[in-house]
Design a protein around this motif. Sequence first.
Motif, PDB file in Angstrom:
ATOM      1  N   CYS A 167      -8.730 -37.357   4.414  1.00 34.40           N
ATOM      2  CA  CYS A 167      -9.962 -36.662   4.817  1.00 34.40           C
ATOM      3  C   CYS A 167     -10.524 -37.093   5.980  1.00 34.40           C
ATOM      4  CB  CYS A 167     -10.981 -37.036   2.969  1.00 34.40           C
ATOM      5  SG  CYS A 167     -10.175 -36.027   2.213  1.00 34.40           S
ATOM      6  N   ALA A 168     -12.060 -36.522   5.923  1.00 39.70           N
ATOM      7  CA  ALA A 168     -12.256 -36.764   7.986  1.00 39.70           C
ATOM      8  C   ALA A 168     -13.157 -37.755   7.337  1.00 39.70           C
ATOM      9  CB  ALA A 168     -12.952 -35.664   8.059  1.00 39.70           C
ATOM     10  N   GLY A 193     -13.270 -28.578   7.345  1.00 39.77           N
ATOM     11  CA  GLY A 193     -13.838 -27.769   6.660  1.00 39.77           C
ATOM     12  C   GLY A 193     -14.694 -28.569   5.846  1.00 39.77           C
ATOM     13  N   TYR A 194     -15.008 -28.020   4.689  1.00 39.23           N
ATOM     14  CA  TYR A 194     -16.496 -28.493   3.921  1.00 39.23           C
ATOM     15  C   TYR A 194     -15.594 -28.495   2.433  1.00 39.23           C
ATOM     16  CZ  TYR A 194     -20.746 -30.088   1.722  1.00 39.23           C
ATOM     17  OH  TYR A 194     -21.821 -30.356   1.005  1.00 39.23           O
ATOM     18  N   ALA A 195     -15.604 -29.913   1.942  1.00 40.44           N
ATOM     19  CA  ALA A 195     -15.130 -30.019   0.281  1.00 40.44           C
ATOM     20  C   ALA A 195     -16.201 -29.706  -0.778  1.00 40.44           C
ATOM     21  CB  ALA A 195     -14.128 -30.985   0.125  1.00 40.44           C
ATOM     22  N   ARG A 196     -17.011 -29.867  -0.413  1.00 41.98           N
ATOM     23  CA  ARG A 196     -17.503 -29.465  -1.759  1.00 41.98           C
ATOM     24  C   ARG A 196     -17.627 -28.461  -2.169  1.00 41.98           C
ATOM     25  NH1 ARG A 196     -24.401 -29.513  -1.647  1.00 41.98           N
ATOM     26  NH2 ARG A 196     -24.474 -29.469  -4.213  1.00 41.98           N
ATOM     27  N   TRP A 503     -14.485 -32.648   4.724  1.00 43.46           N
ATOM     28  CA  TRP A 503     -15.083 -34.359   4.583  1.00 43.46           C
ATOM     29  C   TRP A 503     -15.861 -33.621   3.250  1.00 43.46           C
ATOM     30  CZ3 TRP A 503     -20.447 -34.229   5.454  1.00 43.46           C
ATOM     31  CH2 TRP A 503     -21.150 -32.501   5.199  1.00 43.46           C
ATOM     32  N   GLY A 504     -15.962 -34.236   3.428  1.00 44.70           N
ATOM     33  CA  GLY A 504     -17.351 -34.884   2.377  1.00 44.70           C
ATOM     34  C   GLY A 504     -17.432 -36.403   1.704  1.00 44.70           C
ATOM     35  N   CYS A 509     -14.613 -34.466  -2.363  1.00 45.07           N
ATOM     36  CA  CYS A 509     -13.202 -34.191  -2.235  1.00 45.07           C
ATOM     37  C   CYS A 509     -11.413 -34.378  -2.607  1.00 45.07           C
ATOM     38  CB  CYS A 509     -12.413 -35.167  -1.203  1.00 45.07           C
ATOM     39  SG  CYS A 509     -13.319 -35.181   0.718  1.00 45.07           S
ATOM     40  N   MET A 510     -12.146 -34.613  -4.360  1.00 44.55           N
ATOM     41  CA  MET A 510     -10.926 -35.086  -4.863  1.00 44.55           C
ATOM     42  C   MET A 510     -10.196 -33.954  -5.808  1.00 44.55           C
ATOM     43  SD  MET A 510     -10.486 -38.004  -6.212  1.00 44.55           S
ATOM     44  CE  MET A 510      -9.044 -37.547  -7.159  1.00 44.55           C
ATOM     45  N   LYS A 511     -10.553 -32.548  -5.733  1.00 48.80           N
ATOM     46  CA  LYS A 511      -9.539 -31.703  -5.958  1.00 48.80           C
ATOM     47  C   LYS A 511      -9.023 -31.412  -5.201  1.00 48.80           C
ATOM     48  CE  LYS A 511     -13.387 -29.360  -9.641  1.00 48.80           C
ATOM     49  NZ  LYS A 511     -14.165 -30.838  -9.325  1.00 48.80           N
TER      50      LYS A 511
END
Length: 550
Positions: A167-168, A193-196, A503-504, A509-511
Amino acid sequence: MFPTSTSPASRQLVCNIGHARARTIASGLGPAVASISRHHVSHSTLMVGRINGVGRTYATRLIHSSTNRPKPTDHLTISNASSLPATGGSQSSEMPKTPGPSPLAVLPLTNVLRSWMTTFVSSSPFLLPPSLAVMSVLAHTTNPVLNPDRNPLLRAFLKKTFYAQFCAGENPAEVRQTIDSLKQIGFSGVILGYAREVVLTDSETKDLASCAAEGGAAAEECIRTEINPWAEGTMETVRLASPGDFVALKFTGAGRQALYSLSKQLPPSEALGAAIDGICNLAAERGVRLLFDAEQNALQPGIDDWTLDYMRRYNKTSTVVYGTYQAYLKSTPATLSKHLAIAASEGFTLGVKLVRGAYLGADPRHLICDTKADTDGQYDGIAEALLRKTWSGPLQPPAPQSGSAEKEMTNFPDVGVVLATHNRESVLKGKALLDSGVAKLGYEQVAFAQLQGMADEVSCELVAGPHETPKEMEMAAEKESAKGSEKGSEMVNKPQVYKYLVWGSTGECMKYLLRRAYENRDAVQRTRSGREAMGREVRRRVKGLFGISS
């Protein structure tokens, strides 16, 4: 993998609802959409499909990954095979080793040790199962003690290990620091990409049509709770990216309205269309490129329609929008050929992100290439035709329609290409074409991409070089001499290499991290190769400390 012989009434297709963990959609996405139990909206999913009432769980992968998978009984494994058809017809399981220093020498020691640890766990039949079980609990728990965003000790451990590997960052400052560190190593940039993930309840997924009704209360709720958060997160991701970087997005990340419209092959709703336009306009202003991800076959026709429409509008003077094409689908050569002909006829650049495929467990089996070798050959053949900008191999011009000129149908348009693969052989074949001068595209029009924390040995080999051949240096010198310039040859033969990362917050980001763990499990041989490469690099550095030649 779904059987292909079940009736429409009993068979259900798994649908990736964009940013998300999804459930099921009725076969063919007909008038009634099957009850989609609890799902999340995300970049790729851990999906549960039901066939005749029996639950099956599949781990899916990001579109642009192309890793090894264990061979099932039908011998289909998508990606990173040791045997690829060579251009001249012969086959070789070993590519020549890159001379000179180890490509992994460009990585900081902390990255090497963390990668070795990750691949060691991922390739261990004893350590991986309990690790997956723990990560699954952490990814889906409602217990605050097990939530990394609310448990500082758990967050600190994950942040320094698995999170840092893939992750970023959790905030803009950390994201920019990560991007800068990758560029200092030698990477051209990132695919961000956005992790939410937007969570939908069972009741929210039962009636997609009500959410699509303009002006209704359900539609307004969808705009407020699904489309707006998706648009805001994606816009922030575009702002975090630098000129020349990519931002990855899924249309279905916008929720129920997007899902309904895509399933019916309708244009996006007014609110969703405005959101996508805002994202495209901001990306064009900032010099950021957008990768529209492919999804499962049931939704892909609608995604193709939207992607081509946005290419028409934003790819006139530069390549802003890229579509994703999965080489493991038998239909991909015909689909891509059709899109190339449309781009040539209408005068826009076709952005192509070429991957092997990510929905092996969800797409109907008969739509997928019969063998892994077929997929490899299709991937390499498509890549070569694109780089040469010529109709050849799998890509053939569509037959001219009645009354149209054949010449118009056979023109090859301008293209921008992203070769997104972890397969070293495919990467080296693409690079060899660009180095040889045979390809009509240059490195400024072609990007190579791998996931952050995976296939580093492939990425770093591209970064480390060598980058210039005598032929290319001579051609560059002649070109610059004709322009009256003494500069520019330094950029010749330098591949553009990108790393995909999200990022998040750690919890958000767990999933994504769980999906990376499943991917490493499925890509057994590639994971072992990565572990061995990192192990050799650790030993090389240890020997260097004692002055021992490696």
